[in-house]
Design a protein around this motif. Structure first.
Motif, PDB file in Angstrom:
ATOM      1  N   TYR A 271      25.522  40.295  43.222  1.00  0.00           N
ATOM      2  CA  TYR A 271      24.931  39.824  41.963  1.00  0.00           C
ATOM      3  C   TYR A 271      25.392  40.720  40.813  1.00  0.00           C
ATOM      4  CZ  TYR A 271      21.749  43.832  42.136  1.00  0.00           C
ATOM      5  OH  TYR A 271      21.226  45.114  42.154  1.00  0.00           O
ATOM      6  N   PRO A 272      25.500  40.189  39.575  1.00  0.00           N
ATOM      7  CA  PRO A 272      25.422  38.760  39.256  1.00  0.00           C
ATOM      8  C   PRO A 272      26.698  38.045  39.658  1.00  0.00           C
ATOM      9  CG  PRO A 272      25.984  39.989  37.304  1.00  0.00           C
ATOM     10  CD  PRO A 272      25.741  41.014  38.373  1.00  0.00           C
ATOM     11  N   ASN A 273      26.612  36.716  39.738  1.00  0.00           N
ATOM     12  CA  ASN A 273      27.756  35.867  40.062  1.00  0.00           C
ATOM     13  C   ASN A 273      27.513  34.490  39.465  1.00  0.00           C
ATOM     14  OD1 ASN A 273      30.076  34.782  41.153  1.00  0.00           O
ATOM     15  ND2 ASN A 273      29.258  34.588  43.220  1.00  0.00           N
ATOM     16  N   PRO A 274      28.243  34.095  38.420  1.00  0.00           N
ATOM     17  CA  PRO A 274      29.422  34.696  37.778  1.00  0.00           C
ATOM     18  C   PRO A 274      29.102  36.045  37.116  1.00  0.00           C
ATOM     19  CG  PRO A 274      29.130  32.398  37.114  1.00  0.00           C
ATOM     20  CD  PRO A 274      27.885  32.800  37.790  1.00  0.00           C
ATOM     21  N   VAL A 275      30.188  36.787  36.815  1.00  0.00           N
ATOM     22  CA  VAL A 275      30.025  38.131  36.295  1.00  0.00           C
ATOM     23  C   VAL A 275      30.960  38.336  35.102  1.00  0.00           C
ATOM     24  CG1 VAL A 275      31.694  38.986  37.994  1.00  0.00           C
ATOM     25  CG2 VAL A 275      30.168  40.591  36.871  1.00  0.00           C
ATOM     26  N   GLY A 332      38.290  47.139  62.559  1.00  0.00           N
ATOM     27  CA  GLY A 332      38.705  45.759  62.406  1.00  0.00           C
ATOM     28  C   GLY A 332      38.024  44.778  63.338  1.00  0.00           C
ATOM     29  N   SER A 333      36.967  45.183  64.037  1.00  0.00           N
ATOM     30  CA  SER A 333      36.340  44.310  65.031  1.00  0.00           C
ATOM     31  C   SER A 333      35.477  43.222  64.407  1.00  0.00           C
ATOM     32  CB  SER A 333      35.492  45.137  66.006  1.00  0.00           C
ATOM     33  OG  SER A 333      34.462  45.831  65.306  1.00  0.00           O
ATOM     34  N   GLU A 334      34.895  43.473  63.232  1.00  0.00           N
ATOM     35  CA  GLU A 334      34.035  42.499  62.566  1.00  0.00           C
ATOM     36  C   GLU A 334      34.330  42.489  61.072  1.00  0.00           C
ATOM     37  OE1 GLU A 334      30.107  42.792  65.506  1.00  0.00           O
ATOM     38  OE2 GLU A 334      29.989  43.491  63.427  1.00  0.00           O
ATOM     39  N   SER A 335      34.145  41.328  60.440  1.00  0.00           N
ATOM     40  CA  SER A 335      34.363  41.250  59.003  1.00  0.00           C
ATOM     41  C   SER A 335      33.478  40.176  58.394  1.00  0.00           C
ATOM     42  CB  SER A 335      35.833  40.955  58.683  1.00  0.00           C
ATOM     43  OG  SER A 335      36.156  39.624  59.018  1.00  0.00           O
ATOM     44  N   ASP A 336      33.353  40.228  57.065  1.00  0.00           N
ATOM     45  CA  ASP A 336      32.576  39.254  56.316  1.00  0.00           C
ATOM     46  C   ASP A 336      33.208  39.146  54.921  1.00  0.00           C
ATOM     47  OD1 ASP A 336      30.600  37.445  55.698  1.00  0.00           O
ATOM     48  OD2 ASP A 336      28.964  38.894  55.617  1.00  0.00           O
ATOM     49  N   VAL A 337      33.100  37.989  54.296  1.00  0.00           N
ATOM     50  CA  VAL A 337      33.699  37.800  52.964  1.00  0.00           C
ATOM     51  C   VAL A 337      32.699  37.129  52.041  1.00  0.00           C
ATOM     52  CG1 VAL A 337      36.059  37.615  53.854  1.00  0.00           C
ATOM     53  CG2 VAL A 337      34.697  35.541  53.531  1.00  0.00           C
ATOM     54  N   ILE A 338      32.888  37.368  50.747  1.00  0.00           N
ATOM     55  CA  ILE A 338      32.107  36.696  49.718  1.00  0.00           C
ATOM     56  C   ILE A 338      32.993  36.526  48.502  1.00  0.00           C
ATOM     57  CG2 ILE A 338      31.137  38.822  48.700  1.00  0.00           C
ATOM     58  CD1 ILE A 338      28.465  37.251  48.450  1.00  0.00           C
ATOM     59  N   ARG A 339      32.814  35.426  47.785  1.00  0.00           N
ATOM     60  CA  ARG A 339      33.612  35.138  46.594  1.00  0.00           C
ATOM     61  C   ARG A 339      32.742  35.257  45.356  1.00  0.00           C
ATOM     62  NH1 ARG A 339      35.683  32.109  50.708  1.00  0.00           N
ATOM     63  NH2 ARG A 339      37.936  31.751  50.757  1.00  0.00           N
ATOM     64  N   PHE A 340      33.389  35.547  44.228  1.00  0.00           N
ATOM     65  CA  PHE A 340      32.672  35.529  42.957  1.00  0.00           C
ATOM     66  C   PHE A 340      33.604  35.047  41.870  1.00  0.00           C
ATOM     67  CE2 PHE A 340      34.548  39.781  43.021  1.00  0.00           C
ATOM     68  CZ  PHE A 340      34.971  39.957  41.711  1.00  0.00           C
ATOM     69  N   VAL A 341      32.988  34.644  40.744  1.00  0.00           N
ATOM     70  CA  VAL A 341      33.745  34.169  39.597  1.00  0.00           C
ATOM     71  C   VAL A 341      33.643  35.178  38.479  1.00  0.00           C
ATOM     72  CG1 VAL A 341      33.862  32.396  37.812  1.00  0.00           C
ATOM     73  CG2 VAL A 341      33.423  31.739  40.166  1.00  0.00           C
ATOM     74  N   LYS A 342      34.809  35.599  37.964  1.00  0.00           N
ATOM     75  CA  LYS A 342      34.867  36.457  36.787  1.00  0.00           C
ATOM     76  C   LYS A 342      35.029  35.550  35.560  1.00  0.00           C
ATOM     77  CE  LYS A 342      35.780  39.942  33.951  1.00  0.00           C
ATOM     78  NZ  LYS A 342      36.158  39.209  32.732  1.00  0.00           N
ATOM     79  N   GLU A 343      34.059  35.630  34.653  1.00  0.00           N
ATOM     80  CA  GLU A 343      34.105  34.786  33.439  1.00  0.00           C
ATOM     81  C   GLU A 343      35.031  35.377  32.407  1.00  0.00           C
ATOM     82  OE1 GLU A 343      29.832  32.565  33.394  1.00  0.00           O
ATOM     83  OE2 GLU A 343      29.900  34.571  32.524  1.00  0.00           O
TER      84      GLU A 343
END
Length: 343
Positions: A271-275, A332-343
């Protein structure tokens, strides 16, 4: 554009159909969608679902740690480079990558391959993909290729090693690879260094341009008294014969299928997202993680290790668009991803 934006124009055309812009017609007004309206959020969701191409993560659980350590030493001590191939399919891709990156005209290239049972699927895949390998070699001129197989000389007897001398007739190499028969190999470690010593000592090296030994194996070398030669021996032996051989060891993994990290819930939120300037990454616990931030094009913008549950990114100077944060365990055994928008 939302259909609502067309309604005023439709009404005007109905009421003033006989008018033209030169006769007092009303020009269409363009509306800018409110980013916080329903339409704005729909556009943002579409961006967040867009694919971002990022480099794969190596899951080191699939590789023998002792093999990695020793093969890296061999590469470092000879000016070569260490490569990883998690499974049989990746072995072909890795061989082609090495040949493209390290090959050259008028060079000698020797394949030194573990022939024990654990490498059977990898060698079968190589047999099936020889056209791909040969096509890559044929992009250079006057490349001499040799092939040697090694096992465990303490278990496999006099058949622990076999070699096929340098040639520019690649069909001979194809035929030699088809003769591959797996050996027992005994326990984990194999006669890697003794095999390397023999290919330097017995093969007809001739290139004054570049001499490469490409090792393919999934197990570390045997040590004295089960091995006659050490890593230091094969490096010194090459130097004494004026053979500057760059070793490019490929550590082959244990995986039969997918070999990347497992998907895990490592990210608690963002947070925040968008940023506009600062955004806060929340992690599920206080472990040490590798954190990478990529642009939509896959460009790595930041990479760091984080061992707290919160980290703040300053994206004020980033171009507007979609970005991806990838969090992974250090092995490298586990991973996670998240996306965000840059205004």
């Amino acid at each position: 554009m939302n259909i609502r934006n067309f309604l005023p124009l439709i009404i005007l055309i109905t009421l003033f159909s006989s008018c033209t812009p030169g006769e007092g017609g009303v020009p269409e007004q363009q509306e800018t969608p409110d980013p916080y309206s329903y339409e704005g959020f729909t556009q943002m969701d579409s961006l967040l679902l867009s694919d971002v191409s990022v480099p794969e993560i190596l899951n080191m659980e699939y590789f023998d740690s002792a093999t990695v350590q020793v093969f890296k030493t061999i590469a470092d001590d000879t000016g070569g480079e260490l490569y990883f191939a998690p499974n049989a399919t990746k072995v072909i891709e890795t061989i082609v990558e090495i040949l493209k990156n390290q090959g050259s005209d008028n060079s000698d290239i020797c394949f030194l391959v573990d022939k024990t049972g654990s490498m059977s699927d990898d060698n079968q895949m190589i047999n099936q993909s020889m056209d791909t390998i040969i096509n890559t070699l044929e992009k250079y001129s006057n490349v001499n290729v040799a092939l040697a197989f090694y096992g465990d000389k303490n278990v496999d007897g006099r058949n622990w090693f076999e070699s096929y001398d340098f040639t520019t007739d690649y069909e001979k190499i194809r035929s030699a690879w088809k003769k591959y028969k797996p050996s027992g190999g005994g326990d984990g470690p194999e006669s890697v260094t003794d095999g390397a010593y023999k290919v330097i000592d017995e093969l007809s090296w001739s290139s004054n341009t570049k001499r490469i030994i490409l090792i393919l194996g999934d197990a570390p070398p045997l040590e004295s008294p089960l091995a006659t030669h050490s890593i230091e021996d094969i490096v010194e032996q090459a130097k004494s014969k004026d053979i500057i051989s760059n070793y490019y060891p490929v550590v082959v993994g244990f995986s039969w299928g997918e070999s990347g990290p497992r998907k895990a819930n490592l990210i608690a939120g963002l947070y925040p997202n968008p940023v506009m300037n600062y955004t806060n990454l929340l992690l599920t616990d206080n472990q040490t993680y590798s954190v990478e931030l990529f642009s939509m094009s896959g460009e790595l913008k930041e990479k760091l290790e984080v061992n707290s549950q919160k980290y703040q990114f300053n994206v004020e100077n980033y171009e507007p668009g979609v970005y991806l944060i990838r969090v992974s365990k250090t092995n490298g055994s586990e991973s996670d991803v998240i996306r965000f928008v840059k205004e």
